[in-house]
Design an enzyme around this catalytic site. Structure first.
Site, PDB file in Angstrom:
ATOM      1  N   ARG A  64      20.142  12.114  17.717  1.00  0.00           N
ATOM      2  CA  ARG A  64      19.051  11.763  18.644  1.00  0.00           C
ATOM      3  C   ARG A  64      19.536  11.907  20.088  1.00  0.00           C
ATOM      4  O   ARG A  64      18.810  12.395  20.961  1.00  0.00           O
ATOM      5  CB  ARG A  64      18.577  10.325  18.376  1.00  0.00           C
ATOM      6  CG  ARG A  64      17.737  10.187  17.119  1.00  0.00           C
ATOM      7  CD  ARG A  64      17.100   8.812  16.998  1.00  0.00           C
ATOM      8  NE  ARG A  64      18.009   7.802  16.509  1.00  0.00           N
ATOM      9  CZ  ARG A  64      18.124   7.442  15.225  1.00  0.00           C
ATOM     10  NH1 ARG A  64      17.371   8.007  14.308  1.00  0.00           N
ATOM     11  NH2 ARG A  64      18.973   6.508  14.865  1.00  0.00           N
TER      12      ARG A  64
ATOM     13  N   PHE B 196       7.975  14.526  11.201  1.00  0.00           N
ATOM     14  CA  PHE B 196       8.558  13.444  10.394  1.00  0.00           C
ATOM     15  C   PHE B 196       9.232  12.444  11.344  1.00  0.00           C
ATOM     16  O   PHE B 196      10.408  12.145  11.228  1.00  0.00           O
ATOM     17  CB  PHE B 196       9.580  13.966   9.373  1.00  0.00           C
ATOM     18  CG  PHE B 196       9.083  15.095   8.516  1.00  0.00           C
ATOM     19  CD1 PHE B 196       8.333  14.831   7.362  1.00  0.00           C
ATOM     20  CD2 PHE B 196       9.347  16.422   8.835  1.00  0.00           C
ATOM     21  CE1 PHE B 196       7.882  15.863   6.548  1.00  0.00           C
ATOM     22  CE2 PHE B 196       8.896  17.466   8.041  1.00  0.00           C
ATOM     23  CZ  PHE B 196       8.161  17.189   6.898  1.00  0.00           C
TER      24      PHE B 196
ATOM     25  N   CYS C 124      18.588  15.785   4.357  1.00  0.00           N
ATOM     26  CA  CYS C 124      19.428  14.663   3.903  1.00  0.00           C
ATOM     27  C   CYS C 124      19.468  14.633   2.368  1.00  0.00           C
ATOM     28  O   CYS C 124      19.774  13.614   1.768  1.00  0.00           O
ATOM     29  CB  CYS C 124      18.920  13.342   4.465  1.00  0.00           C
ATOM     30  SG  CYS C 124      17.226  12.974   4.023  1.00  0.00           S
TER      31      CYS C 124
HETATM   32  N1  SAH Z   1      13.497  11.250  12.285  1.00  0.00           N
HETATM   33  C1  SAH Z   1      13.331   9.885  11.882  1.00  0.00           C
HETATM   34  C2  SAH Z   1      13.520   9.659  10.390  1.00  0.00           C
HETATM   35  C3  SAH Z   1      12.610  10.479   9.502  1.00  0.00           C
HETATM   36  S1  SAH Z   1      12.476   9.840   7.885  1.00  0.00           S
HETATM   37  C4  SAH Z   1      14.268   8.991  12.699  1.00  0.00           C
HETATM   38  O1  SAH Z   1      15.173   9.498  13.371  1.00  0.00           O
HETATM   39  O2  SAH Z   1      14.097   7.775  12.670  1.00  0.00           O
HETATM   40  C5  SAH Z   1      11.267  10.852   7.146  1.00  0.00           C
HETATM   41  C6  SAH Z   1       9.832  10.521   7.549  1.00  0.00           C
HETATM   42  O3  SAH Z   1       8.984  11.488   6.954  1.00  0.00           O
HETATM   43  C7  SAH Z   1       9.275   9.190   7.100  1.00  0.00           C
HETATM   44  O4  SAH Z   1       8.840   8.466   8.216  1.00  0.00           O
HETATM   45  C8  SAH Z   1       8.063   9.518   6.197  1.00  0.00           C
HETATM   46  O5  SAH Z   1       6.971   8.627   6.411  1.00  0.00           O
HETATM   47  C9  SAH Z   1       7.721  10.880   6.674  1.00  0.00           C
HETATM   48  N2  SAH Z   1       7.037  11.771   5.731  1.00  0.00           N
HETATM   49  C10 SAH Z   1       7.318  12.007   4.425  1.00  0.00           C
HETATM   50  N3  SAH Z   1       6.556  13.002   3.941  1.00  0.00           N
HETATM   51  C11 SAH Z   1       5.772  13.427   4.975  1.00  0.00           C
HETATM   52  C12 SAH Z   1       4.784  14.449   5.128  1.00  0.00           C
HETATM   53  N4  SAH Z   1       4.482  15.271   4.109  1.00  0.00           N
HETATM   54  N5  SAH Z   1       4.199  14.607   6.321  1.00  0.00           N
HETATM   55  C13 SAH Z   1       4.527  13.788   7.366  1.00  0.00           C
HETATM   56  N6  SAH Z   1       5.459  12.827   7.286  1.00  0.00           N
HETATM   57  C14 SAH Z   1       6.071  12.645   6.111  1.00  0.00           C
END
Ligand code: SAH
Length: 395
Positions: free
Chosen positions: A211, A227, A339
């Site tokens: 980040r 996401f 991941c």
């Molecule tokens: N980048 C974030 C962590 C991402 S975790 C950080 O740094 O905090 C993955 C995320 O993907 C979750 O919030 C979940 O709700 C979301 N997610 C899962 N499938 C999805 C989809 N098809 N479309 C949009 N979001 C999705």
């Protein structure tokens, strides 16, 4: 002590100090151990190799606590391991700017099946193997003693517990307080962590330094954070001077916290828009609207937790990367993560290469990402190296 005897010729992995003993490597078990009980591991020739936790329901039938047969697995054993894990984190540069870290990273800290994250003065613990479950009380005592934290919230609701024949368990194991918005800070940015109902233990600590990297790259760029969860990369990009951030996630709860996180920082809210949407569909919508971006972050959930889901996962990774590359302006950057334990760094790179080729886009890898140092990878446990990422430049 009850004894696990390996098949002839099946002791190489234990001798190389890999902590997992699969069912197929076991000749017999003497003494009928109960789930989680400590067993002595012997080679077919009768040589003592390790002490391990017996896990009768799992394909990983035993997980090694120690390769030193002179060790006694007891409360003090866990105290020593947990103090060592805490000391490692205290020595990291990150401890100077954050009050949220992974304190115990399972096998890589010599504690198979135990994950502990610290959010300020609240610990969140996951007991994910029969052995960790067996020693739960001793581990909780050791955690409280090593950290001084009075509140320990248990999030033993990860799917892997079912593979160990364990039912989910959530709630305060020690202490009790409001833990739906634990305040944490990371590189000067404030976040609220819902340890009770958030994803995993509430926050993706493994992405902390990535980040920060995005923050350094964001200046003057239009950013898509796909996401976005509770806005980790989005806020970092805003703080780094992004022109605008489009943050997308399918979870309304995550987006609610993302908005709270935005409000908890002195950032210009007019430069960010949140969308509750499916990234697969949303990227197509953005393309149809003729949108383009200077920086895209793709940080999807684990599409392939194990090798069994790799084929479908590969398709999903390819799809989102292909669309992202099309949405990138020339000169734009794509930070693309996986991941998935089941997808190796090599496979991930080849999936992304296939996406670029199908998209008809020229791109180069200019950096690689991994997990932050509070998620170490023990050399005898390469499975711990689950997070990989590529920074691509569209030329
Ligand atoms: N980048 C974030 C962590 C991402 S975790 C950080 O740094 O905090 C993955 C995320 O993907 C979750 O919030 C979940 O709700 C979301 N997610 C899962 N499938 C999805 C989809 N098809 N479309 C949009 N979001 C999705």
């Amino acid at each position: 002590m009850k004894t696990l005897v390996l098949k002839a010729g099946r002791d190489k992995s234990v001798k190389r100090r890999h902590p997992w003993i699969f069912s197929g490597a076991i000749e017999r078990v003497d003494g009928n151990p109960e789930s989680g009980e400590t067993v002595l591991v012997k080679s077919a020739q009768g040589k003592i190799l390790a002490l391990a936790a017996w896990s009768p329901a799992s394909q990983i039938r035993a997980r090694v606590w120690s390769f030193d047969p002179g060790v006694t697995v007891n409360g003090e054993f866990f105290g020593t391991k947990i103090r060592a894990a805490a000391a490692l984190r205290a020595a990291l540069p990150a401890s100077g700017h954050t009050n949220a870290m992974r304190l115990v990273h399972a096998e890589s800290d010599g504690l198979p099946g135990l994950v502990v994250d610290r959010y300020d003065d609240v610990l969140v613990a996951q007991f994910l193997s029969a052995g960790a479950e067996h020693w739960r009380e001793a581990i909780l005592d050791a955690l409280a003693a090593a950290t001084g934290c009075e509140a320990i919230y248990e999030r033993s609701d990860a799917e892997v517990r079912s593979l160990e024949g364990l039912a989910p368990r959530i709630g305060f194991a020690r202490g009790n307080r409001q833990a739906k918005r634990c305040p944490i800070a990371e590189h000067g940015l404030n976040f609220r962590v819902d340890v009770e109902a958030g994803q995993k233990t509430g926050f993706f600590l493994d992405q902390r330094e990535n980040r920060q990297r995005i923050r350094a790259l964001a200046e003057g760029r239009e950013v898509l954070d796909a996401f976005c969860y509770t806005g980790g990369f989005s806020l970092a990009a805003l703080a780094g001077g992004a022109l605008h951030v489009s943050a997308v996630d399918s979870s309304a709860e995550a987006l609610d916290i993302a908005r709270e996180n935005l409000a908890a920082n002195p950032l210009d809210a007019s430069r960010i828009a949140f969308a509750k949407a499916d990234v697969f569909a949303h990227q197509r919508l953005l393309r149809d609207r003729g949108k383009s971006f200077g920086l895209i972050v793709l940080d999807p959930p684990k599409f392939a937790p194990t090798a069994a889901q790799v084929k479908n996962a590969a398709r999903a990774y390819k799809d989102i990367n292909l669309m992202a590359l099309k949405l990138l302006k020339p000169g734009g950057l794509l930070a693309s993560f996986s991941c998935s334990g089941g997808v190796s760094a090599e496979l991930f790179q080849s999936i992304v290469a296939g996406a670029a080729s199908d998209a008809g886009v020229d791109a180069k890898i200019i950096e690689r990402f991994g997990a932050a140092a509070d998620h170490p990878v023990a050399l005898n446990f390469p499975e711990g190296d689950y997070l990989k990422g590529l920074l691509l430049l569209r030329t």
